[in-house]
Design an enzyme around this catalytic site. Structure first.
Site, PDB file in Angstrom:
ATOM      1  N   ASP A 123     -12.230  20.689  34.100  1.00  0.00           N
ATOM      2  CA  ASP A 123     -12.254  20.803  32.638  1.00  0.00           C
ATOM      3  C   ASP A 123     -13.402  19.932  32.113  1.00  0.00           C
ATOM      4  O   ASP A 123     -13.536  18.773  32.527  1.00  0.00           O
ATOM      5  CB  ASP A 123     -10.905  20.334  32.062  1.00  0.00           C
ATOM      6  CG  ASP A 123     -10.717  20.770  30.615  1.00  0.00           C
ATOM      7  OD1 ASP A 123     -11.601  20.491  29.785  1.00  0.00           O
ATOM      8  OD2 ASP A 123      -9.683  21.375  30.316  1.00  0.00           O
ATOM      9  N   ILE A 124     -14.242  20.477  31.235  1.00  0.00           N
ATOM     10  CA  ILE A 124     -15.386  19.695  30.747  1.00  0.00           C
ATOM     11  C   ILE A 124     -15.032  18.786  29.567  1.00  0.00           C
ATOM     12  O   ILE A 124     -15.880  18.046  29.086  1.00  0.00           O
ATOM     13  CB  ILE A 124     -16.600  20.583  30.365  1.00  0.00           C
ATOM     14  CG1 ILE A 124     -16.203  21.690  29.392  1.00  0.00           C
ATOM     15  CG2 ILE A 124     -17.286  21.131  31.601  1.00  0.00           C
ATOM     16  CD1 ILE A 124     -17.403  22.347  28.728  1.00  0.00           C
ATOM     17  N   HIS A 127      -3.282  23.633  33.515  1.00  0.00           N
ATOM     18  CA  HIS A 127      -3.954  22.347  33.631  1.00  0.00           C
ATOM     19  C   HIS A 127      -3.311  21.573  34.779  1.00  0.00           C
ATOM     20  O   HIS A 127      -2.080  21.493  34.868  1.00  0.00           O
ATOM     21  CB  HIS A 127      -3.753  21.515  32.364  1.00  0.00           C
ATOM     22  CG  HIS A 127      -4.322  22.128  31.121  1.00  0.00           C
ATOM     23  ND1 HIS A 127      -5.536  21.758  30.599  1.00  0.00           N
ATOM     24  CD2 HIS A 127      -3.834  23.085  30.280  1.00  0.00           C
ATOM     25  CE1 HIS A 127      -5.780  22.455  29.496  1.00  0.00           C
ATOM     26  NE2 HIS A 127      -4.753  23.269  29.278  1.00  0.00           N
ATOM     27  N   GLN A 139      -3.077  25.878  22.475  1.00  0.00           N
ATOM     28  CA  GLN A 139      -3.872  26.774  23.332  1.00  0.00           C
ATOM     29  C   GLN A 139      -5.180  27.074  22.606  1.00  0.00           C
ATOM     30  O   GLN A 139      -5.183  27.512  21.455  1.00  0.00           O
ATOM     31  CB  GLN A 139      -3.130  28.088  23.620  1.00  0.00           C
ATOM     32  CG  GLN A 139      -3.916  29.001  24.573  1.00  0.00           C
ATOM     33  CD  GLN A 139      -3.202  30.308  24.905  1.00  0.00           C
ATOM     34  OE1 GLN A 139      -2.219  30.690  24.261  1.00  0.00           O
ATOM     35  NE2 GLN A 139      -3.695  30.996  25.919  1.00  0.00           N
ATOM     36  N   HIS A 175      -4.096  30.012  31.788  1.00  0.00           N
ATOM     37  CA  HIS A 175      -4.575  28.959  32.687  1.00  0.00           C
ATOM     38  C   HIS A 175      -3.546  27.851  32.804  1.00  0.00           C
ATOM     39  O   HIS A 175      -2.716  27.652  31.910  1.00  0.00           O
ATOM     40  CB  HIS A 175      -5.901  28.374  32.200  1.00  0.00           C
ATOM     41  CG  HIS A 175      -5.873  27.870  30.793  1.00  0.00           C
ATOM     42  ND1 HIS A 175      -6.014  28.703  29.700  1.00  0.00           N
ATOM     43  CD2 HIS A 175      -5.696  26.626  30.287  1.00  0.00           C
ATOM     44  CE1 HIS A 175      -5.941  27.995  28.593  1.00  0.00           C
ATOM     45  NE2 HIS A 175      -5.735  26.730  28.921  1.00  0.00           N
TER      46      HIS A 175
END
Ligand code: 5GP
Ligand code: ZN
Length: 139
Positions: free
Chosen positions: A33-34, A104, A96, A102
Site C-alpha cells: 500500500d503506498i 489489507h 472503502q 481487496h
C-alpha cells in the site's frame, strides 16, 4: 479475466500503473500500500474485478484469503509486528476508497493507537520498496 478499464487496481494488475509487487498467482496479486497505515501494510486483490464483498465470487474471495494468509506469514517473519489485522472495507462509511475488492494485511504495534478509518497519508517510496524487498525474501 473480468477487468474494469477505469479501476486503479485493474490497471495495477495489467501493469499500467507501477506497484511494489510482492506475490502473484493465477487468481491474486499482493503489493505494498503506498499510503501505509504502518510499515509493511500490504494489499491483496483478486485479479477478477468486483467492487466489494457483495459482488466478489466465491472463488475470488477464497483465493484472496489464502494469499492474505501467505502474505501475513511473510510479514510476520520479516517485521515481527506485535499483531496483524486482516481487514476488508465495504462502502463509504467503512472507508472503502477503491472499489475493487481487496484485503489489507496490516501490521500492528503495541500502543500504535491506529484507528480503523486511518486516512490516507502518502508513504516514503524508498522505505516501502526496501520493506517490500525484505518481505519478498520470506515468501
Ligand atoms: P480501502 O480504503 O478502499 O479499504 O483501501 C484502498 C487502499 O488502496 C488504500 O489504503 C490506499 O492507500 C491504497 N491505494 C490507493 N491507490 C493506490 C495505488 O495507486 N497504489 C497502491 N499501491 N495503493 C493504492
Ligand atoms: Zn478492478
Amino acid at each position: 479475466m473480468a477487468a474494469d478499464p477505469d479501476c486503479i487496481f485493474c490497471k495495477i494488475i495489467a501493469g499500467e500503473i507501477p506497484c511494489f509487487r510482492l506475490y502473484e498467482d493465477d487468481a491474486t496479486l499482493a503489493f505494498m500500500d503506498i499510503n501505509p497505515a504502518n510499515d509493511g501494510h500490504v494489499l491483496v486483490i483478486p485479479k477478477e474485478h468486483s467492487a466489494d464483498v457483495h459482488a466478489v465470487s466465491a472463488d475470488a474471495i477464497t483465493a484472496t484469503v489464502l494469499t492474505a494468509q501467505k502474505i501475513a506469514a511473510a510479514v510476520q517473519k520479516t517485521l515481527e509486528p506485535d499483531g496483524l489485522n486482516l481487514l476488508q472495507c465495504n462502502g463509504p462509511a467503512a472507508a472503502q476508497s477503491v472499489f475493487h475488492f481487496h484485503m489489507h494485511v496490516l501490521p500492528r504495534k503495541n500502543g500504535d493507537a491506529l484507528k480503523m478509518n486511518w486516512g490516507l497519508n502518502p508513504g516514503d517510496m524508498d522505505r516501502i520498496g526496501e520493506i517490500a524487498e525484505r518481505i519478498r525474501a520470506n515468501l
